[in-house]
Scaffold this motif. Structure first.
Motif, mmCIF file in Angstrom:
data_model
loop_
_atom_site.group_PDB
_atom_site.id
_atom_site.type_symbol
_atom_site.label_atom_id
_atom_site.label_comp_id
_atom_site.label_asym_id
_atom_site.label_seq_id
_atom_site.Cartn_x
_atom_site.Cartn_y
_atom_site.Cartn_z
ATOM 1 N N GLN A 234 0.829 -1.208 0.000
ATOM 2 C CA GLN A 234 0.000 0.000 0.000
ATOM 3 C C GLN A 234 0.867 1.263 0.000
ATOM 4 O OE1 GLN A 234 -3.505 0.266 0.030
ATOM 5 N NE2 GLN A 234 -3.442 -1.891 -0.475
ATOM 6 N N GLU A 235 0.334 2.318 -0.633
ATOM 7 C CA GLU A 235 1.008 3.607 -0.583
ATOM 8 C C GLU A 235 1.037 4.109 0.863
ATOM 9 O OE1 GLU A 235 0.086 5.533 -4.981
ATOM 10 O OE2 GLU A 235 -1.137 6.141 -3.262
ATOM 11 N N THR A 236 2.123 4.792 1.213
ATOM 12 C CA THR A 236 2.299 5.265 2.584
ATOM 13 C C THR A 236 2.441 6.780 2.678
ATOM 14 O OG1 THR A 236 4.706 5.053 2.454
ATOM 15 C CG2 THR A 236 3.462 3.114 3.196
ATOM 16 N N GLY A 237 2.545 7.469 1.537
ATOM 17 C CA GLY A 237 2.818 8.896 1.544
ATOM 18 C C GLY A 237 4.274 9.222 1.346
ATOM 19 N N ASP A 238 5.133 8.188 1.337
ATOM 20 C CA ASP A 238 6.573 8.390 1.144
ATOM 21 C C ASP A 238 7.005 8.106 -0.292
ATOM 22 O OD1 ASP A 238 6.959 8.999 3.859
ATOM 23 O OD2 ASP A 238 7.045 6.866 4.357
ATOM 24 N N GLU A 239 6.043 8.058 -1.212
ATOM 25 C CA GLU A 239 6.358 7.636 -2.577
ATOM 26 C C GLU A 239 7.359 8.568 -3.260
ATOM 27 O OE1 GLU A 239 3.663 5.282 -1.024
ATOM 28 O OE2 GLU A 239 3.138 7.404 -1.311
ATOM 29 N N ALA A 240 7.285 9.861 -2.986
ATOM 30 C CA ALA A 240 8.213 10.795 -3.636
ATOM 31 C C ALA A 240 9.660 10.445 -3.287
ATOM 32 C CB ALA A 240 7.899 12.232 -3.213
ATOM 33 N N CYS A 306 -6.300 4.531 -8.623
ATOM 34 C CA CYS A 306 -5.962 5.942 -8.828
ATOM 35 C C CYS A 306 -5.091 6.333 -7.644
ATOM 36 C CB CYS A 306 -7.224 6.796 -8.899
ATOM 37 S SG CYS A 306 -6.918 8.573 -9.084
ATOM 38 N N SER A 307 -3.849 6.669 -7.909
ATOM 39 C CA SER A 307 -2.904 6.920 -6.828
ATOM 40 C C SER A 307 -3.343 8.094 -5.964
ATOM 41 C CB SER A 307 -1.512 7.199 -7.404
ATOM 42 O OG SER A 307 -0.619 7.586 -6.370
ATOM 43 N N GLY A 308 -3.089 7.965 -4.683
ATOM 44 C CA GLY A 308 -3.372 9.064 -3.779
ATOM 45 C C GLY A 308 -2.232 10.051 -3.672
ATOM 46 N N ASP A 309 -1.047 9.672 -4.160
ATOM 47 C CA ASP A 309 0.146 10.492 -3.967
ATOM 48 C C ASP A 309 0.878 10.850 -5.258
ATOM 49 O OD1 ASP A 309 -0.076 10.355 -1.106
ATOM 50 O OD2 ASP A 309 0.716 8.327 -1.216
ATOM 51 N N GLU A 310 0.874 9.938 -6.216
ATOM 52 C CA GLU A 310 1.704 10.108 -7.396
ATOM 53 C C GLU A 310 1.024 11.016 -8.428
ATOM 54 O OE1 GLU A 310 4.710 9.010 -8.071
ATOM 55 O OE2 GLU A 310 5.084 7.592 -6.440
ATOM 56 N N PRO A 311 1.734 11.992 -8.981
ATOM 57 C CA PRO A 311 1.128 12.892 -9.964
ATOM 58 C C PRO A 311 0.909 12.194 -11.308
ATOM 59 C CG PRO A 311 3.473 13.354 -9.741
ATOM 60 C CD PRO A 311 3.140 12.336 -8.684
ATOM 61 N N LYS A 312 -0.032 12.726 -12.070
ATOM 62 C CA LYS A 312 -0.299 12.208 -13.416
ATOM 63 C C LYS A 312 0.792 12.693 -14.362
ATOM 64 C CE LYS A 312 -4.491 11.975 -15.065
ATOM 65 N NZ LYS A 312 -5.833 12.364 -15.561
ATOM 66 N N GLN A 313 1.327 11.777 -15.158
ATOM 67 C CA GLN A 313 2.304 12.140 -16.167
ATOM 68 C C GLN A 313 1.591 12.578 -17.449
ATOM 69 O OE1 GLN A 313 4.766 12.590 -14.359
ATOM 70 N NE2 GLN A 313 6.347 11.116 -14.919
ATOM 71 N N LYS A 314 2.292 13.310 -18.314
ATOM 72 C CA LYS A 314 1.637 13.935 -19.457
ATOM 73 C C LYS A 314 1.046 12.915 -20.418
ATOM 74 C CE LYS A 314 6.012 14.449 -22.020
ATOM 75 N NZ LYS A 314 6.924 15.433 -22.653
ATOM 76 N N TRP A 315 1.642 11.711 -20.534
ATOM 77 C CA TRP A 315 1.098 10.730 -21.457
ATOM 78 C C TRP A 315 -0.238 10.167 -20.988
ATOM 79 C CZ3 TRP A 315 6.092 10.511 -19.501
ATOM 80 C CH2 TRP A 315 6.267 9.749 -18.350
ATOM 81 N N GLN A 316 -0.568 10.380 -19.707
ATOM 82 C CA GLN A 316 -1.861 9.914 -19.203
ATOM 83 C C GLN A 316 -2.948 10.986 -19.291
ATOM 84 O OE1 GLN A 316 -1.663 7.928 -15.319
ATOM 85 N NE2 GLN A 316 -1.742 6.018 -16.474
ATOM 86 N N VAL A 323 -11.970 10.629 -14.017
ATOM 87 C CA VAL A 323 -11.622 9.235 -13.752
ATOM 88 C C VAL A 323 -10.518 9.174 -12.703
ATOM 89 C CG1 VAL A 323 -10.709 7.100 -14.754
ATOM 90 C CG2 VAL A 323 -12.333 8.499 -16.042
ATOM 91 N N CYS A 324 -9.475 9.969 -12.923
ATOM 92 C CA CYS A 324 -8.358 10.001 -11.971
ATOM 93 C C CYS A 324 -7.546 11.258 -12.233
ATOM 94 C CB CYS A 324 -7.477 8.757 -12.114
ATOM 95 S SG CYS A 324 -6.076 8.709 -10.963
ATOM 96 N N ARG A 325 -7.384 12.076 -11.210
ATOM 97 C CA ARG A 325 -6.586 13.289 -11.347
ATOM 98 C C ARG A 325 -5.097 13.011 -11.159
ATOM 99 N NH1 ARG A 325 -9.325 17.942 -11.709
ATOM 100 N NH2 ARG A 325 -11.564 17.887 -11.254
ATOM 101 N N ASN A 326 -4.757 11.892 -10.553
ATOM 102 C CA ASN A 326 -3.362 11.530 -10.322
ATOM 103 C C ASN A 326 -2.941 10.414 -11.274
ATOM 104 O OD1 ASN A 326 -3.191 13.420 -8.279
ATOM 105 N ND2 ASN A 326 -3.641 11.957 -6.656
ATOM 106 N N ARG A 327 -1.843 9.796 -10.954
ATOM 107 C CA ARG A 327 -1.346 8.685 -11.748
ATOM 108 C C ARG A 327 -2.341 7.526 -11.662
ATOM 109 N NH1 ARG A 327 0.370 4.614 -14.291
ATOM 110 N NH2 ARG A 327 2.469 3.732 -14.103
#
Length: 907
Positions: A234-240, A306-316, A323-327
């Protein structure tokens, strides 16, 4: 009506959603019965028997002698700070299982199914496999698999195979673990099956904690181009931090499994890393009736998210923000269903020396190896972007789902990108090679329009290197057309829902194109579409606005078009449940159209520290936004429960949205004499021709009704003038408090509605008109039109009305049936109901959520309360096929619930 435990309901939903998938029990090592596997296609190649194994291998999967079952190789929920592998293993081949059969897809099957090259493809490339714990027989077991299927030898002696620990050493390996060894065998065999000319480096991490990432770092230091990771957590918030430390190299394929517990399994890192490929799973079966001779569908167990932490990249950007504002995951998929699993060899495995395995653990090494067949990615590139530039070179997988989600695209196989299968599965290797030109078309989301209403929508894309783009569209509603520059214009002529594909194609140079898919709904102006409540604003966590408390005297500009389930165009108004929480002082909230001046009205009033909700019929500004002003510092939350189509409403029951206007204030003599309303007093309020309401042809009005300055507790009932007062309440208020509630009330004789006050010891009333419904009363022929009713009580847990005769405890749900014989709604033709819901004397703090009994409880609330607070709120909620809705209480203590029906929407 029935009172049920929410846990029981949730388990039933999970069981239904994952009937063919690996549920929580299976992931914990408990066997799950599944359907027999399909027979092999007669024309598939059958390899000759090889000496290490006495049985003749099958070309594809034959029906098992006993009902297949499988179990997870690793625990579904590892200890905090650790990660799990995503392998699933058929248990029929265990030594004690009678009539065990050797089955599973072979290298030849996978090559045929995915159109992969043979010959020298992949020669000289090295795939790095990252797994935890030790596997002493890794090399010898791999050779048995490769010999059996006549693949080239890959040994440490010939320089093809290397096994090292996370520090790069060739000795001092970690201890053996059954589950992770079976995972590693699967990974090594899949790389070999797909890319037999590839070299393989296995890096064994000391354990299944962060040492797995140190093993990735070792691969990076060795110049890895293809890294397979069949594990996650699971994502923890430390993904960056992890992204920048372990996945910071460009030109590298980081292929990560998305998990085996369906959509409800949640996010899995590193699959959600912005620099990795998120790999989903499919069910793959032979099918001689199609040119490919194989068919694929969504595997019910595959993860997607839909990731809670990771940003969406331009190809997405082809994935709509709604649907999903993030990655969003996944990017691509491959066979993972253990029902249609792959053959794996591991001597002494608890699943048999030869076993059938699956899980997204199979898909991750398959995809890493396909990239190796295509050759090394270019330095500076994110290889995942290649796939989005060549979607037409993949097998698009449609159909099936992996659970229940707010945006169906995240959990249902669909044309183009979808969560479970991403862009599809490999069809040869061309999609995995760096494109010479990249086109990215931006998807704003689903669209809506009214019949006869003019449409003007501009689509846009980027292209590099720069060249002219030509736009085309398929599936546009009748009456609309697209220009070569991407502008859709016209007036839709026919109601209905169309699936639209818009494509931007580079008109010069190498072939390059990008396509987006969305739905376009055409209906009648002013009609309503209800949805299960979806949160689109929460300033506590940054949803829809900055994650900061809103200052006093400031407004949040909330984008509503294209948010949640709201279409990106063609909408005139939305229904929002607005909640204020943690206010610094007493104050009020005003909701109004974006780009307009703030009106002198309010939608909800609050005290310092109070959490208060209220329903709002909010007109949408020309900028696609609504503004939420707060007079004191506060956090703001908004859940959308439906929307209205734009255009001038003409059909009976259609809604006319208005900028809020005050038409009653007994404190100042507006709409009634300047005086407090006494106990048992009634205010006859003229509504026609006031505040923007037409003077004729109106069936009902929407009012924000507020009681203020009462000397004692009391309630107000709103009803059509000229009718008997119903046994219902519209607004409950407390002494000394300012309390609002939204009201939908039919217009009575003379264009008047009556507001009857009970108790209160003298109170003032204020009413702001928010909109109206066209009259006469709708006849139920146009979807989305409103039918006002004289308020009717359908639930009262204090006296057994509706079937509930005791308070709800935290976690309880009450099911309310609104059609005969229990309720006043017709037996057919109802899409949503308007209810006034009241909580009475709660013994604790909590909230109520209203939703269709045919859906899962949304992550939203309709009514918040504290101990001892009697409070009401209007709700608009979809109705299930059986005429039922659910009201769920989350919180402490117990509470009585009361509900009065004010009308319904046809659908």
């Amino acid at each position: 009506m029935r009172l049920t435990s929410r846990l029981t309901t949730t388990l039933a939903v999970l069981a239904a959603a994952f009937a063919l998938a690996v549920g929580p029990a299976a992931a914990s090592g408990i066997s799950v019965a599944v359907a027999p596997l399909p027979p092999a296609a007669a024309s598939e190649p059958v390899p000759e028997a090889a000496s290490p194994h006495a049985e003749t291998p099958k070309a594809a999967i034959a029906p098992a002698a006993v009902a297949p079952a499988y179990e997870a190789g690793c625990p579904e929920k590892p200890a905090p700070g650790f990660y799990t592998c995503y392998s699933l293993h058929r248990i029929n081949n265990r030594p004690h299982v009678a009539a065990a059969t050797h089955a599973g897809y072979t290298p030849a099957n996978l090559t045929a199914a995915y159109g992969l090259p043979s010959g020298t493809a992949g020669a000289g490339q090295t795939v790095y496999v990252i797994d935890a714990f030790g596997y002493p027989n890794a090399e010898s077991d791999l050779q048995t698999y490769r010999n059996y299927y006549h693949l080239p030898a890959c040994t440490s002696a010939n320089g093809c195979f290397k096994k090292i620990n996370q520090r790069g050493g060739s000795s001092g390996f970690p201890p053996y673990d059954d589950g992770w060894a079976a995972e590693t065998a699967l990974d090594l065999d899949m790389v070999s099956a797909v890319c037999p000319k590839c070299k393989i480096t296995l890096i064994e991490a000391d354990d299944n904690g962060d040492n797995l990432f140190l093993a990735v770092a070792k691969a990076n230091s060795m110049g890895a181009k293809y890294v397979s990771m069949s594990w996650g957590g699971q994502e923890t918030g430390d993904e960056a931090y992890y992204d920048s430390t372990f996945f910071n190299r460009t030109g590298v394929v980081y292929s990560a499994s998305s998990g085996d517990n369906g959509y409800l399994g949640g996010n899995s890192y590193p699959a959600t890393s912005k620099n990795a490929l998120s790999i989903g799973g499919t069910s793959l079966v032979p099918d001689n009736s199609v040119p490919r001779r194989w068919t694929e569908s969504t595997w019910a167990g595959t993860g997607s998210s839909c990731s809670g932490d990771e940003p969406k990249q331009k190809w997405q950007l082809i994935i709509a923000p709604s649907v999903c504002r993030n990655r969003a995951g996944n990017d691509i998929s491959a066979v993972s269903d253990p029902n249609t699993g792959v053959a794996v060899y591991q001597r002494g495995s608890p699943y048999g020396d030869w076993s059938v395995s699956g899980g997204t653990s199979a898909a991750a090494p398959i995809i890493a190896a396909v990239y190796a067949l295509a050759g090394p990615p270019a330095a500076g590139d994110h290889p995942v972007s290649y796939l989005y530039a060549r979607t037409g070179a993949l097998n698009d997988v449609t159909g099936g789902n992996n659970g229940v989600c707010t945006s169906s695209q995240l959990c249902t196989g669909a044309a183009g990108w979808d969560g479970p299968t991403g862009l599809g599965t490999p069809r040869g290797i061309s999609a995995f090679i760096k494109p010479s030109r990249v086109v990215v078309l931006t998807n704003a989301g689903n669209r809506a329009a009214s019949v006869g209403n003019s449409v003007s929508v501009q689509f846009s894309a980027t292209v590099a290197p720069l060249t002219t783009l030509t736009y085309t569209a398929a599936g546009l509603p009748a009456g609309l057309a697209i220009s070569s520059t991407g502008k859709v214009t016209g007036s839709p002529s026919t109601p209905g829902v169309s699936t639209v594909r818009v494509t931007a194609t580079a008109s010069a140079g190498p072939a390059a194109a990008s396509s987006i898919y969305f739905s376009w709904t055409v209906g009648t102006a002013g009609t309503f579409t209800s949805v299960d409540a979806t949160r689109i604003l929460d300033t506590r966590n940054g949803l829809g606005a900055n994650p900061v408390i809103v200052p006093a005297g400031a407004a949040v500009n909330l984008q509503v078009l294209g948010a949640g389930v709201v279409p990106a165009s063609g909408v005139s108004g939305v229904v929002l449940n607005v909640t204020v929480t943690q206010p610094g002082n007493a104050g009020y909230v005003t909701v109004y159209p974006g780009g307009t001046a703030k009106p002198t009205t309010s939608n909800l009033n609050y005290l310092k520290g109070q959490t208060v909700p209220n329903l709002v019929f909010a007109p949408v500004g020309a900028d696609g936004k609504v503004r939420l002003y707060t007079s004191a510092t506060a956090h703001l939350i908004a859940d959308v429960s439906g929307y209205y189509l734009g255009g001038t409403p003409t059909n009976a029951g259609a809604f006319g949205s208005l900028t809020p206007k005050r038409i009653l204030d007994t404190r100042h003599g507006i709409g009634a004499p300047m005086a407090e309303v006494p106990d048992t007093g009634t205010v006859p309020l003229a509504v026609l021709g006031r505040g923007g309401v037409p003077a004729v042809n109106v069936s009902a009005v929407v009012l924000n009704l507020t009681a203020t300055g009462a000397a004692a507790n009391g309630f107000v009932t709103a009803y059509p003038h000229g009718q008997d007062e119903p046994r219902a309440s519209t607004l409950n208020f407390a002494a000394g408090r300012t309390v609002p509630n939204l009201v939908v009330v039919a217009v009575g004789t003379g264009g008047i509605v009556d507001l009857a006050v009970h108790l209160g010891g003298g109170t003032s009333l204020v009413a702001d008109v928010m909109g109206y419904f066209v009259g006469p009363v709708a006849d139920g022929t146009v979807a989305g039109t409103f039918h006002p009713l004289t308020p009717t009580r359908v639930l009262d847990s204090r006296n057994g009305t509706g079937g509930a005769s005791s308070p709800l405890n935290g976690g309880d749900s009450v099911q309310v049936f609104l059609t005969p014989p229990n309720g006043p709604l017709p037996t057919t033709g109802v899409s949503a109901v308007v209810l006034n819901v009241l909580v009475v004397k709660p013994t604790g703090t909590g909230y109520i959520t209203a939703y269709s009994d045919a859906s899962q409880q949304p992550t939203a609330s309709n009514l918040n309360f504290v101990r001892g607070q009697t409070v009401a709120n209007l709700v608009v909620v979809p109705v299930g096929p059986d005429g039922g809705i659910d009201l769920t209480f989350d919180g402490s203590g117990s509470v009585d619930l009361v509900a009065d029906v004010a009308g319904y929407f046809y659908g």
